[in-house]
Design an enzyme around this catalytic site. Structure first.
Site, PDB file in Angstrom:
ATOM      1  N   SER A   1       0.828  -1.197   0.000  1.00 36.87           N
ATOM      2  CA  SER A   1       0.000   0.000   0.000  1.00 36.87           C
ATOM      3  C   SER A   1       0.872   1.261   0.000  1.00 36.87           C
ATOM      4  CB  SER A   1      -0.946  -0.052   1.205  1.00 36.87           C
ATOM      5  OG  SER A   1      -2.038   0.795   1.034  1.00 36.87           O
TER       6      SER A   1
ATOM      7  N   ASP B   1      -8.773  -4.123  -6.127  1.00 39.18           N
ATOM      8  CA  ASP B   1      -8.264  -3.557  -4.880  1.00 39.18           C
ATOM      9  C   ASP B   1      -9.029  -2.279  -4.572  1.00 39.18           C
ATOM     10  OD1 ASP B   1      -6.641  -2.104  -2.951  1.00 39.18           O
ATOM     11  OD2 ASP B   1      -4.992  -3.436  -3.473  1.00 39.18           O
TER      12      ASP B   1
ATOM     13  N   HIS C   1      -7.269  -5.971  -0.700  1.00 35.27           N
ATOM     14  CA  HIS C   1      -6.154  -5.027  -0.758  1.00 35.27           C
ATOM     15  C   HIS C   1      -4.825  -5.780  -0.676  1.00 35.27           C
ATOM     16  CE1 HIS C   1      -3.959  -1.389  -0.419  1.00 35.27           C
ATOM     17  NE2 HIS C   1      -3.769  -1.420   0.886  1.00 35.27           N
TER      18      HIS C   1
END
Length: 529
Positions: free
Chosen positions: A238, A470, A498
């Site tokens: 991320s 995602d 995710h």
């Protein structure tokens, strides 16, 4: 936003990026010049320039440190403190103390050096992530060959954390209505953002100017040297992909084996990031809606109900909460408000394994007037414990984001003008996400960064991973970053949730493990399911 993963990861590892867009202005790259907040053209962004290959004399003492490792209190892990300059432009101005943890390679096989990990955020504790997941849950063959290492970035967790509000004040902040219906409610929201920003400015006036992604990436190079590694090997998820890509852009010749999972596109403005992330949550919600209506316990519609209708039903529920919050059996007397319920739903979008829990929580709230389940989901997202204390996740998240990029919006009027675009991107979440992106307009420190491409010319192959549905880091961002990095190999996971590594795809895991252990990256464009 911020990154919370799932039971398969750790609480810290999965909603860290989400809060960036929801509660501040999105994530960024953080250089020294400003751009307009609304610049939407990725191709117009300048490229991040690498730093000189030699270490400046003024930084030599930092690079020459010898850490004093000690027991962490967690079996198998050691901890140390490493110093970095508060201001790299003026190293004599003071230090920042960084918390570092490691678990040494277990063998057998030749040690490959250190593997740094970061779960995202900004604001996620890498040390927690290492001790609770990566150091014990990464594939055995990876842990056998690498010392697993984490450093909490400056301003985060154990590394001189930025703290803005106490627990009671954070409770008030998180329940603030982010879908104002009139001028009075707009003023209340603006007041909440001002209070949050003023709290940060009062408690960390110096540090707040020096928590950018570029500075955190430079800190990683100090840690690399202190660990005795010639090159940095790294797995970032991320926001951690932005941190890793920034490192590669600054130090391409020192870049080793980098995995950037759930990638961000550093060339996008804050407004563009927020808008595209809103689309990402719409994509994820559509997948949830299709799954939900196939199940007998779906409270949002029966078999054959369209995703659009499911969204309308959820939106109608949110509107009821806006008028009348639900009791939640909370020890501190908190009720389930529209804002808290929305965050609870968003938290469950990070992993399809949480969808059943979300259906149960929605059923309790919509049919039994019990908001406890959604409140628990929201609390997990914000990292609020049962005693009412919050981690510094949200404070650090805003501090980094608001320094890295100029604000997505500077006035409520700008938000109102943009609402049609955000509501088109997501009829369910668009309005709230647009207003949430106003946060950085009131930040006490001006942004020092700008949107920029990262090319990292001369770097070793870098594996960029994108998941097609995602919610927090849309797949197009992985395509964007892979298109910028000169040595990128794009690995695609066709799935939900995710990030992709360690989430059940043997295809993804095998490709990344082979790269980390043997140095052989997957073919560019490889797809997994």
């Amino acid at each position: 936003m911020h990154t919370r993963r799932t039971p398969r990861r750790t609480r810290t590892a999965a909603a860290l990026f989400t809060a960036a867009a929801l509660l501040s202005a999105g994530c960024s790259s953080g250089t020294s010049t400003n751009t307009t907040a609304s610049s939407p053209v990725a191709g117009a962004a300048a490229a991040l320039a690498p730093l000189p290959g030699s270490t400046p004399a003024a930084l030599a003492e930092y690079y020459a440190q010898e850490p004093a490792w000690r027991d962490c209190g967690v079996p198998g892990f050691q901890c140390a403190t490493v110093k970095a300059p508060l201001d790299y432009a003026e190293p004599s101005a003071g230090d920042v103390r960084l918390a570092v943890a490691r678990k040494k390679a277990t063998g057998p096989g030749k040690r490959l050096g250190s593997l740094l990990v970061n779960p995202g955020g900004p604001g996620g504790s890498a040390v927690d992530y290492l001790q609770m997941y990566a150091g014990i849950g990464y594939p055995e063959e990876v842990r056998a060959r690498y010392d697993m290492v984490a450093v909490d970035p400056r301003g985060v967790a154990r590394s001189e954390p930025v703290e803005c509000l106490d627990g009671r004040a954070m409770d008030a902040y998180t329940r603030t209505d982010t879908t104002p219906d009139d001028e009075k409610e707009t003023e209340t929201l603006v007041s909440a953002y001002r209070t949050f920003a003023e709290g940060c400015g009062a408690k960390a006036p110096k540090l707040l100017r020096h928590v950018s992604t570029v500075e955190a990436a430079r800190d990683m190079d100090v840690v690399r040297a202190v660990l005795g590694d010639e090159k940095l090997s790294y797995v970032g998820a991320s926001y951690g992909t932005l941190l890793g890509a920034t490192y590669a852009g600054l130090f391409p010749e020192r870049t080793g084996r980098l995995v950037l999972d759930g990638a961000m596109d550093p060339s996008l403005s804050a407004r563009r990031l927020n808008l595209e992330q809103t689309e990402g949550f719409a994509t994820a919600f559509t997948a949830f809606a299709k799954d939900c209506v196939r199940r007998s316990d779906c409270p949002l519609g029966g078999k054959g109900t369209s995703p659009e209708k499911v969204g309308e039903n959820l939106k109608a529920f949110f509107e009821k909460l806006d008028a009348r919050p639900l009791p939640a059996g909370d020890a501190d007397g908190r009720e389930l408000t529209e804002s808290l319920a929305t965050m609870g739903v968003i938290a469950a979008m990070y992993d399809e394994a949480a969808w059943q829990r979300l259906r149960e929580a929605l059923t309790s709230a919509m049919k039994e007037n019990d908001g406890a389940g959604l409140l628990v989901l929201s609390d997990s997202y914000y990292e609020r414990d049962a005693g009412g204390a919050y981690s510094n996740l949200m404070s650090a998240n805003a501090a980094v984001n608001c320094l890295d990029l100029p604000p997505a919006f500077e006035t409520p009027e700008q938000v109102r003008e943009a609402l049609p675009d955000f509501e088109k991107a997501s009829p369910v979440f668009g309005e709230g996400l647009a207003w949430a992106a106003l946060n950085c307009a009131y930040w006490p420190v001006r942004a020092t960064g700008e949107a920029q491409r990262i090319e990292a010319k001369g770097a070793a192959p870098i594996v960029v991973v994108g998941t097609t549905r995602d919610p927090a880091t849309p797949y197009r961002w992985a395509e964007g970053l892979a298109g910028q990095l000169s040595s990128a190999r794009l690995l695609t996971y066709d799935g939900d949730g995710h990030t992709a590594y360690g989430r059940g795809s043997s295809c993804v895991d095998s490709a990344i493990n082979t790269y980390l252990i043997e140095g052989t990256p997957p073919a560019d464009g490889k797809r997994c399911s």
